[in-house]
Design a protein around this motif. Structure first.
Motif, short mmCIF file in Angstrom:
data_model
loop_
_atom_site.label_atom_id
_atom_site.label_comp_id
_atom_site.label_asym_id
_atom_site.label_seq_id
_atom_site.Cartn_x
_atom_site.Cartn_y
_atom_site.Cartn_z
N VAL A 46 0.83 -1.31 0.03
CA VAL A 46 -0.10 -0.03 0.15
C VAL A 46 0.92 1.25 0.11
N PRO A 47 1.79 1.32 0.76
CA PRO A 47 2.67 2.74 0.84
C PRO A 47 3.32 2.88 -0.73
N ASN A 48 3.95 1.71 -1.35
CA ASN A 48 4.14 1.81 -2.64
C ASN A 48 3.28 2.41 -3.66
N PHE A 49 2.00 1.75 -3.45
CA PHE A 49 0.77 2.32 -4.58
C PHE A 49 0.43 3.65 -4.07
N GLU A 50 0.55 4.17 -2.69
CA GLU A 50 0.14 5.50 -2.38
C GLU A 50 1.33 6.47 -2.91
#
Length: 183
Positions: A46-50
């Protein structure tokens, strides 16, 4: 009996087990694995997507800002070129007007020059005609005088070779001719 008992126990067990309901151990293992996957995805994916979404949004906004700046610059350059074109048209019109005025002035100067040249030529021609007339008159006067002297000498019968006598006779004859032409 033992076999019967085992068979009856197995049968009871089979009846109590529903194939649609999972075993308790499977539910616990499924929940643990789900929690581990949820934690791993939340922690790493999720942090990479964000971050990718934020970068993409920033790039899009930055691109839009750059596009707006480029559009503003293009509009400013268009206005500048339009103004320069209008100035160039005004300058061309002014130059054409100046050329017309200069052309009119040059034509007027050339006409005046041609008029003065024509007057000079006419004056020179009148002077030359007058000089030739005077010369022809003098030459004719001399020839008429010579012919008149010869004729008078024939009529009178004496020679009029004396120059003073000849001149008086010629002048008298010319005066008589002028009086006759005046009447």
């Amino acid at each position: 009996m033992k076999t019967t008992l085992i068979a009856a126990a197995e049968q009871a067990e089979e009846e109590s087990l529903n194939p649609l309901v999972p075993h308790n151990a499977e539910i616990i293992i499924g929940l643990v694995v789900f929690a581990l996957l949820f934690f791993a995805i939340k922690k790493f994916v999720v942090p990479n997507f964000e971050k990718a979404f934020a970068d993409r949004a920033a790039a899009i906004e930055g691109g839009m800002d750059e596009a707006q700046k480029a559009q503003a610059e293009a509009d400013a350059l268009k206005e500048q070129y339009t103004a320069q074109l209008a100035d160039a048209r005004h300058e061309a019109a002014r130059i054409r007007e100046e050329a017309k005025e200069q052309g009119t002035q040059i034509i007027a100067e050339l006409r005046a020059q041609a008029q003065s040249e024509a007057e000079r030529i006419t004056s020179t021609a009148h002077t030359q005609v007058e000089a030739e007339r005077t010369q022809a008159f003098q030459q004719l006067k001399g020839e008429v005088g010579t012919v008149a002297t010869q004729l008078a000498g024939r009529i009178v019968g004496e020679s009029l070779d004396d120059e003073a006598r000849q001149r008086r006779t010629v002048e008298r004859f010319i005066a008589e001719l002028e009086e006759e032409s005046a009447n």
